[in-house]
Design a protein around this motif. Structure first.
Motif, mmCIF file in Angstrom:
data_model
loop_
_atom_site.group_PDB
_atom_site.id
_atom_site.type_symbol
_atom_site.label_atom_id
_atom_site.label_comp_id
_atom_site.label_asym_id
_atom_site.label_seq_id
_atom_site.Cartn_x
_atom_site.Cartn_y
_atom_site.Cartn_z
ATOM 1 N N LEU A 66 1.858 -19.651 -0.326
ATOM 2 C CA LEU A 66 1.846 -18.257 -0.793
ATOM 3 C C LEU A 66 0.661 -17.494 -0.207
ATOM 4 N N ALA A 67 -0.500 -18.164 -0.135
ATOM 5 C CA ALA A 67 -1.679 -17.502 0.430
ATOM 6 C C ALA A 67 -1.465 -17.178 1.905
ATOM 7 N N ALA A 68 -0.888 -18.126 2.652
ATOM 8 C CA ALA A 68 -0.642 -17.895 4.074
ATOM 9 C C ALA A 68 0.395 -16.795 4.285
ATOM 10 N N ALA A 69 1.465 -16.831 3.471
ATOM 11 C CA ALA A 69 2.506 -15.804 3.609
ATOM 12 C C ALA A 69 1.939 -14.411 3.282
ATOM 13 N N TYR A 70 1.164 -14.340 2.249
ATOM 14 C CA TYR A 70 0.582 -13.040 1.882
ATOM 15 C C TYR A 70 -0.351 -12.537 2.986
ATOM 16 N N TYR A 71 -1.137 -13.440 3.568
ATOM 17 C CA TYR A 71 -2.098 -13.039 4.600
ATOM 18 C C TYR A 71 -1.380 -12.504 5.833
ATOM 19 N N PHE A 72 -0.308 -13.165 6.279
ATOM 20 C CA PHE A 72 0.361 -12.760 7.506
ATOM 21 C C PHE A 72 1.325 -11.584 7.308
ATOM 22 N N LEU A 73 1.829 -11.400 6.076
ATOM 23 C CA LEU A 73 2.857 -10.382 5.862
ATOM 24 C C LEU A 73 2.354 -9.135 5.147
ATOM 25 N N LYS A 74 1.112 -9.131 4.733
ATOM 26 C CA LYS A 74 0.629 -7.999 3.937
ATOM 27 C C LYS A 74 0.624 -6.685 4.717
ATOM 28 N N LYS A 75 0.594 -6.750 6.045
ATOM 29 C CA LYS A 75 0.569 -5.535 6.851
ATOM 30 C C LYS A 75 1.956 -5.078 7.278
ATOM 31 N N THR A 76 2.927 -5.967 7.177
ATOM 32 C CA THR A 76 4.274 -5.638 7.662
ATOM 33 C C THR A 76 5.323 -5.545 6.563
ATOM 34 N N VAL A 77 5.050 -6.076 5.385
ATOM 35 C CA VAL A 77 5.993 -6.034 4.259
ATOM 36 C C VAL A 77 5.385 -5.170 3.170
ATOM 37 N N PRO A 78 6.169 -4.290 2.573
ATOM 38 C CA PRO A 78 5.649 -3.430 1.499
ATOM 39 C C PRO A 78 4.962 -4.259 0.407
ATOM 40 N N ASP A 79 3.847 -3.699 -0.107
ATOM 41 C CA ASP A 79 3.055 -4.435 -1.103
ATOM 42 C C ASP A 79 3.848 -4.778 -2.354
ATOM 43 N N VAL A 80 4.683 -3.840 -2.803
ATOM 44 C CA VAL A 80 5.455 -4.080 -4.029
ATOM 45 C C VAL A 80 6.335 -5.314 -3.880
ATOM 46 N N ILE A 81 7.012 -5.413 -2.762
ATOM 47 C CA ILE A 81 7.926 -6.535 -2.528
ATOM 48 C C ILE A 81 7.138 -7.831 -2.371
ATOM 49 N N LEU A 82 6.083 -7.786 -1.562
ATOM 50 C CA LEU A 82 5.318 -8.998 -1.281
ATOM 51 C C LEU A 82 4.605 -9.510 -2.538
ATOM 52 N N ILE A 83 3.977 -8.601 -3.284
ATOM 53 C CA ILE A 83 3.256 -9.018 -4.493
ATOM 54 C C ILE A 83 4.235 -9.540 -5.557
ATOM 55 N N SER A 84 5.385 -8.885 -5.681
ATOM 56 C CA SER A 84 6.400 -9.350 -6.640
ATOM 57 C C SER A 84 6.872 -10.753 -6.275
ATOM 58 N N TRP A 85 7.083 -10.952 -4.991
ATOM 59 C CA TRP A 85 7.536 -12.268 -4.515
ATOM 60 C C TRP A 85 6.487 -13.343 -4.811
ATOM 61 N N VAL A 86 5.225 -13.041 -4.543
ATOM 62 C CA VAL A 86 4.147 -13.990 -4.825
ATOM 63 C C VAL A 86 4.052 -14.262 -6.331
#
Length: 351
Positions: A28-48
């Protein structure tokens, strides 16, 4: 699955929970780090957040299992664990559709690499049962494959082919791993059952041996008691018959007295044999050495043998070598016993 097999499978599943939870935090930490600039925060944070919630729930279930797991609840613990795993895999598989939201090719390959790594890593945690691994690998890899099957992107075809080939390969590996685990569990359970059976057999044999030893001791004690009790009146009969034989009796009475004496001695000999058997079995037979005259002892054996032979219509003769030593040291009683046994058997089986 039988209860014992399912219990062991469930134990192996739950054994992986700490490793699964720790590994998921890094994913989850790696996915958040690499995708935080390309995936909307709402979607990424909800997924995490969803995956963290599922991971924490799995840990809580793990601790509850450690406290209350038993054979009767094997099916319950197995089903609830598999259900949580599949929910977690479905949530993690949402990285595939999320890859459509990023326009960065590097991010798309990172997502594919991450999902492929999780699909490979879950062999150890889901591959214990092949059915579970099929569902897990499908939840992780099929969403990304379907996403790129409908996307119009220059890399979509390559990603779809790579995902399909990898998916088929991982199913093959998962099947072999699951079969190996099942075979080992069955082998271990069979070995455990065989050990238990042997332990029960050893206990039964030990118990039977103890019963036999007690019965043998009781028998020996009984024989010893009976033999000693019989010898007392027999010695009295022999003594009185010997005293009567010294009295003035007519030929008929003297014959009766002599017959009583011979029969009493014969019966005493048999009683002594019974006592000897019990003594030998008890391991207490001892030779008693003392000086004796061989001719005198053999004369007693011959006298009894001649009477027994005459009763059967046989002739018995004894010839001793002239140079045979006469005065010896040893157990005269045992020597007479051996000679009596041999001679009496000969008389018994001679027509």
């Amino acid at each position: 699955m039988d209860t014992r097999f399912k219990q062991e499978i469930t134990r192996l599943f739950y054994k992986q929970v700490p490793f699964v939870s720790i590994s998921l935090f890094f994913v989850l930490a790696a996915a958040y780090y690499f995708l935080k600039k390309t995936v909307p925060d709402v979607i990424l944070i909800s997924w995490v957040a969803v995956n963290l919630t599922l991971s924490i729930t799995l840990l809580l279930i793990y601790f509850a299992y450690q406290r209350r797991a038993d054979e009767r609840n094997a099916s319950f613990w197995f089903n609830i664990y598999v259900a949580l795993l599949l929910l977690q895999d479905v949530s993690l598989g949402m990285l595939g559709p999320m890859s459509a939201l990023t326009g960065d090719d590097l991010s798309k390959f990172f997502i594919l690499f991450l999902l492929a790594g999780m699909a490979a890593g879950t062999i150890a945690t889901r591959g214990i049962r092949f059915e579970t691994y099929i569902l897990s690998a499908s939840a992780l890899l099929l969403p990304v494959g379907l996403t790129h099957a409908v996307m119009d992107h220059e890399l979509s075809g390559a990603i779809l082919i790579l995902t399909t080939v990898f998916y088929i390969f991982m199913l093959f590996v998962g099947k072999n791993y699951s079969d190996t685990i099942s075979s080992n569990i069955h082998l271990w359970l069979n070995l455990e059952q065989e050990i238990e059976t042997r332990k029960l057999t050893e206990v039964e044999l030990t118990r039977a041996k103890q019963v036999a030893e007690i019965a043998n001791q009781t028998k020996n004690q009984f024989l010893a008691n009976v033999s000693h009790e019989l010898r007392t009146p027999l010695n009295g009969i022999i003594g009185f018959s010997s005293a009567l034989s010294k009295c003035k009796l007519d030929n008929s009475a003297a014959s009766f007295v002599d017959h009583i004496g011979r029969c009493s001695k014969s019966l005493l000999s048999m009683v002594n044999d019974v006592l000897d058997i019990s003594t030998i079995e008890a391991g207490k037979l001892e030779l008693r050495e003392h000086p004796f005259n061989l001719s005198n002892e053999i004369d007693e054996v011959v006298a009894l043998a001649q009477r027994l032979s005459e009763d059967k219509g046989l002739t018995f003769e004894c010839h001793m070598a002239a140079n045979l030593p006469q005065n010896l040291i040893g157990d005269a009683q045992r020597i007479k016993q051996i000679l009596n046994n041999l001679i009496h058997n000969s008389i018994k089986y001679t027509e």
